[in-house]
Scaffold this motif. Structure first.
Motif, PDB file in Angstrom:
ATOM      1  N   LEU A 228     112.067  75.134  64.402  1.00 35.61           N
ATOM      2  CA  LEU A 228     111.982  74.267  63.789  1.00 35.61           C
ATOM      3  C   LEU A 228     111.978  73.740  62.375  1.00 35.61           C
ATOM      4  O   LEU A 228     112.455  74.700  61.731  1.00 35.61           O
ATOM      5  CB  LEU A 228     110.303  74.057  63.378  1.00 35.61           C
ATOM      6  CG  LEU A 228     109.910  72.794  63.043  1.00 35.61           C
ATOM      7  CD1 LEU A 228     110.428  71.002  64.410  1.00 35.61           C
ATOM      8  CD2 LEU A 228     108.219  73.029  63.074  1.00 35.61           C
ATOM      9  N   ASP A 229     113.319  72.772  62.340  1.00 44.07           N
ATOM     10  CA  ASP A 229     113.735  72.226  61.167  1.00 44.07           C
ATOM     11  C   ASP A 229     112.982  71.033  60.758  1.00 44.07           C
ATOM     12  O   ASP A 229     112.305  70.069  61.488  1.00 44.07           O
ATOM     13  CB  ASP A 229     115.086  71.786  61.310  1.00 44.07           C
ATOM     14  CG  ASP A 229     116.035  72.837  61.061  1.00 44.07           C
ATOM     15  OD1 ASP A 229     116.730  73.423  59.930  1.00 44.07           O
ATOM     16  OD2 ASP A 229     116.963  72.530  61.925  1.00 44.07           O
ATOM     17  N   ILE A 230     112.365  71.604  59.842  1.00 52.19           N
ATOM     18  CA  ILE A 230     111.469  70.949  58.935  1.00 52.19           C
ATOM     19  C   ILE A 230     111.631  70.499  57.689  1.00 52.19           C
ATOM     20  O   ILE A 230     112.104  70.666  57.022  1.00 52.19           O
ATOM     21  CB  ILE A 230     109.595  71.228  59.159  1.00 52.19           C
ATOM     22  CG1 ILE A 230     108.588  70.025  58.938  1.00 52.19           C
ATOM     23  CG2 ILE A 230     109.368  72.172  58.119  1.00 52.19           C
ATOM     24  CD1 ILE A 230     107.225  70.751  59.331  1.00 52.19           C
ATOM     25  N   GLY A 231     111.520  69.506  56.570  1.00 54.67           N
ATOM     26  CA  GLY A 231     111.524  69.540  54.971  1.00 54.67           C
ATOM     27  C   GLY A 231     110.697  68.163  54.483  1.00 54.67           C
ATOM     28  O   GLY A 231     109.660  67.037  55.379  1.00 54.67           O
ATOM     29  N   LEU A 232     110.709  68.506  53.444  1.00 52.45           N
ATOM     30  CA  LEU A 232     109.275  67.334  52.736  1.00 52.45           C
ATOM     31  C   LEU A 232     110.579  66.439  52.096  1.00 52.45           C
ATOM     32  O   LEU A 232     111.430  65.709  51.327  1.00 52.45           O
ATOM     33  CB  LEU A 232     108.888  67.916  51.562  1.00 52.45           C
ATOM     34  CG  LEU A 232     108.402  68.801  51.977  1.00 52.45           C
ATOM     35  CD1 LEU A 232     107.083  69.101  50.300  1.00 52.45           C
ATOM     36  CD2 LEU A 232     106.867  68.295  53.368  1.00 52.45           C
ATOM     37  N   PRO A 233     110.201  64.995  52.837  1.00 53.11           N
ATOM     38  CA  PRO A 233     110.579  63.396  52.302  1.00 53.11           C
ATOM     39  C   PRO A 233     110.902  63.887  50.652  1.00 53.11           C
ATOM     40  O   PRO A 233     110.693  64.009  49.656  1.00 53.11           O
ATOM     41  CB  PRO A 233     109.606  62.170  52.684  1.00 53.11           C
ATOM     42  CG  PRO A 233     108.385  62.836  52.984  1.00 53.11           C
ATOM     43  CD  PRO A 233     108.472  64.268  52.962  1.00 53.11           C
ATOM     44  N   THR A 234     112.959  63.208  50.605  1.00 49.38           N
ATOM     45  CA  THR A 234     112.823  63.052  48.880  1.00 49.38           C
ATOM     46  C   THR A 234     113.779  62.474  49.115  1.00 49.38           C
ATOM     47  O   THR A 234     114.980  62.171  49.558  1.00 49.38           O
ATOM     48  CB  THR A 234     113.528  64.430  49.005  1.00 49.38           C
ATOM     49  OG1 THR A 234     112.818  66.298  49.348  1.00 49.38           O
ATOM     50  CG2 THR A 234     114.269  64.627  47.217  1.00 49.38           C
ATOM     51  N   PHE A 235     114.233  61.535  47.916  1.00 49.78           N
ATOM     52  CA  PHE A 235     115.323  60.454  47.039  1.00 49.78           C
ATOM     53  C   PHE A 235     116.439  61.778  46.253  1.00 49.78           C
ATOM     54  O   PHE A 235     115.660  62.636  45.686  1.00 49.78           O
ATOM     55  CB  PHE A 235     114.599  59.621  45.928  1.00 49.78           C
ATOM     56  CG  PHE A 235     113.587  58.319  47.086  1.00 49.78           C
ATOM     57  CD1 PHE A 235     113.574  58.033  48.346  1.00 49.78           C
ATOM     58  CD2 PHE A 235     112.299  57.878  46.251  1.00 49.78           C
ATOM     59  CE1 PHE A 235     113.122  57.752  48.699  1.00 49.78           C
ATOM     60  CE2 PHE A 235     111.107  56.960  47.083  1.00 49.78           C
ATOM     61  CZ  PHE A 235     111.711  56.551  48.033  1.00 49.78           C
ATOM     62  N   GLY A 236     117.248  60.748  46.288  1.00 52.73           N
ATOM     63  CA  GLY A 236     118.198  61.730  45.360  1.00 52.73           C
ATOM     64  C   GLY A 236     118.527  62.374  46.152  1.00 52.73           C
ATOM     65  O   GLY A 236     118.963  63.109  44.864  1.00 52.73           O
ATOM     66  N   MET A 237     119.002  63.067  47.372  1.00 49.11           N
ATOM     67  CA  MET A 237     119.122  64.730  47.254  1.00 49.11           C
ATOM     68  C   MET A 237     120.942  65.062  46.769  1.00 49.11           C
ATOM     69  O   MET A 237     121.158  63.816  46.924  1.00 49.11           O
ATOM     70  CB  MET A 237     118.465  64.958  48.979  1.00 49.11           C
ATOM     71  CG  MET A 237     118.674  65.574  49.700  1.00 49.11           C
ATOM     72  SD  MET A 237     118.873  66.785  50.609  1.00 49.11           S
ATOM     73  CE  MET A 237     117.135  65.969  51.623  1.00 49.11           C
ATOM     74  N   HIS A 238     120.656  66.167  46.090  1.00 50.07           N
ATOM     75  CA  HIS A 238     122.064  66.332  45.063  1.00 50.07           C
ATOM     76  C   HIS A 238     122.667  65.753  44.165  1.00 50.07           C
ATOM     77  O   HIS A 238     123.244  66.283  43.579  1.00 50.07           O
ATOM     78  CB  HIS A 238     123.152  66.409  46.629  1.00 50.07           C
ATOM     79  CG  HIS A 238     123.309  67.773  47.511  1.00 50.07           C
ATOM     80  ND1 HIS A 238     124.178  67.683  47.821  1.00 50.07           N
ATOM     81  CD2 HIS A 238     122.115  68.343  47.968  1.00 50.07           C
ATOM     82  CE1 HIS A 238     123.540  68.313  49.524  1.00 50.07           C
ATOM     83  NE2 HIS A 238     122.413  68.905  49.101  1.00 50.07           N
TER      84      HIS A 238
END
Length: 432
Positions: A392-402
């Motif tokens: 499963l691919d999961i992640g936490l919502p983020t602004f400004g990735m990288h």
């Protein structure tokens, strides 16, 4: 662990982990403090029932696991995966540059960094240095200058009137940080030797042989927002997931063997000896399986949750999202789906997570990239493709990735930790 203390521990971890080497060392220290035994790949392993162990490779990747019993072929593993690296500016081998009255550092861009965010920041330097001692040994040590010692100044708008209309940063010419004026003498190898002696007394440095050093922003992580509802920090992608996975492993219910893998070089494709596209995870799992048949049986009874940050709906750029798959910060972790296998999620692995999250009382969101945009990827498809584990691919919502400084929700990390901790104790996955 309560929500507020969890976040404070997270901020401390982020602050102490400016490079993959330091992140791995930070996790190593926490694991040792919690009774895990360190293994070394070059040694014979003796694994006891009820034992907790970890192993590192290249000092920048780590695998930790618990063994409540040895019938792994009957229960499988409950795996959590993340990566230790983040986009940054890395020093070139001949780093010292003198230009127009200033000492500067030659850098190359590592990964898909948002380059303009590195301008006008208080930068420091950290990483691994390898040297020869006066006794003739070759030794490596981690260093971290901690204090701001460099800056990449922006060009004044008077000299670039089109700056606010958009401009391209030239990484060869315009990203070299300034260390000092040339009226001050500077021998970069001597500077590194002095830093080693300061942090590691009695290191007996005779000569610097080589180094892997990265610049980083010295501004510490913080809880921001009117109600402290956001976490603002460098390297949230993906040290946030490393920390969450580690805490979940520490609090695992130990019904099944559980494993955390945090690998380096994801931001540049994962193809390295210590990357997800290398043999590290398979090497460890095969050492823990007495036969090839047991190895295959255990993998097919296992599940991997690959945790890597997801793109939150940005209120200023809402058109960049599919309206039906636009995650919001502080509304739960995000299941990432891509029919072209840029993410490894399938209906069964997604259902298992949704079921556990519902049992824990946490929201779940979905992300699918717009059909007219390219999709990124994670260690999920790589790991699934390499060893065949359902993922499963999961992640936490983020602004400004990288960006040099990213933004996530102060409630989301704790929720993901609670679900992952419960996942490690899930005996039954999909009934067959």
């Amino acid at each position: 662990m309560q929500h507020s203390s969890f976040n404070q521990s997270l901020l401390s971890f982020l602050h102490s982990s400016p490079t993959p080497f330091h992140a791995t060392d930070s996790m190593r220290q926490v694991l040792l403090e919690n009774g895990f035994i360190e293994l070394f790949e070059q040694d014979d392993w003796s694994i006891d029932v009820g034992g907790k162990y970890f192993v590192t490779r290249n000092e920048s990747s780590l695998i930790a696991f618990t063994m409540p019993h040895q019938n792994v072929n009957r229960t499988g593993w409950r795996m959590i995966g993340a990566h230790t690296d983040s986009p940054c500016l890395k020093l070139k081998p001949n780093a010292h540059v003198k230009r127009h009255g200033y000492h500067q550092l030659g850098v190359e861009v590592y990964g898909g960094a948002l380059l303009h965010t590195w301008l006008d920041r208080d930068l420091s330097l950290a990483g691994r240095v390898t040297f020869k001692t006066n006794g003739g040994d070759i030794v490596s040590r981690l260093i971290d200058f901690k204090e701001p010692i460099a800056v990449v100044p922006n060009l004044a708008i008077h000299l670039n009137r089109q700056a606010n209309e958009g401009f391209k940063v030239n990484p060869q010419e315009e990203l070299l940080p300034i260390l000092s004026g040339v009226d001050q003498e500077l021998d970069f190898h001597i500077l590194l030797a002095q830093q080693i002696e300061q942090q590691h007394p009695k290191s007996d440095v005779a000569s610097i042989l080589d180094f892997e050093l990265s610049l980083y922003d010295t501004q510490p992580p913080a809880l921001v927002g009117l109600h402290k509802e956001f976490i603002c920090s460098a390297r949230l992608d993906n040290l946030l997931s490393c920390f969450v996975g580690m805490k979940a492993l520490l609090d695992s219910q130990e019904a099944c063997p559980s494993l955390l893998v945090c690998t380096d070089h994801e931001e540049v494709g994962s193809l390295s000896a210590c990357g997800a596209n290398g043999p590290f995870l398979e090497d460890v799992l095969r050492r823990l399986s007495p036969t090839s048949e047991h190895f295959v049986q255990s993998i097919q009874r296992s599940m991997m949750i690959s945790a890597d940050n997801a793109h939150a709906l940005h209120p200023n750029y809402a058109s960049k999202h599919d309206g039906n798959h636009a995650p919001s910060i502080n509304h739960g972790a995000v299941i990432k789906v891509n029919s072209n296998q840029r993410y490894a999620t399938n209906s069964e692995t997604a259902s298992i997570y949704r079921d556990i999250a519902a049992e824990e009382g946490f929201e779940v969101q979905s992300f699918v990239v717009r059909s007219d945009m390219a999709c990124g990827s994670t260690i999920g498809p790589i790991t699934s493709g390499e060893i065949g584990v359902p993922t499963l691919d999961i992640g936490l919502p983020t602004f400004g990735m990288h960006s040099i400084r990213e933004l996530a929700g102060s409630h989301d990390a704790y929720g993901l930790y609670k679900v992952l901790a419960r996942f490690t104790g899930r005996k039954e996955l999909i009934a067959k």
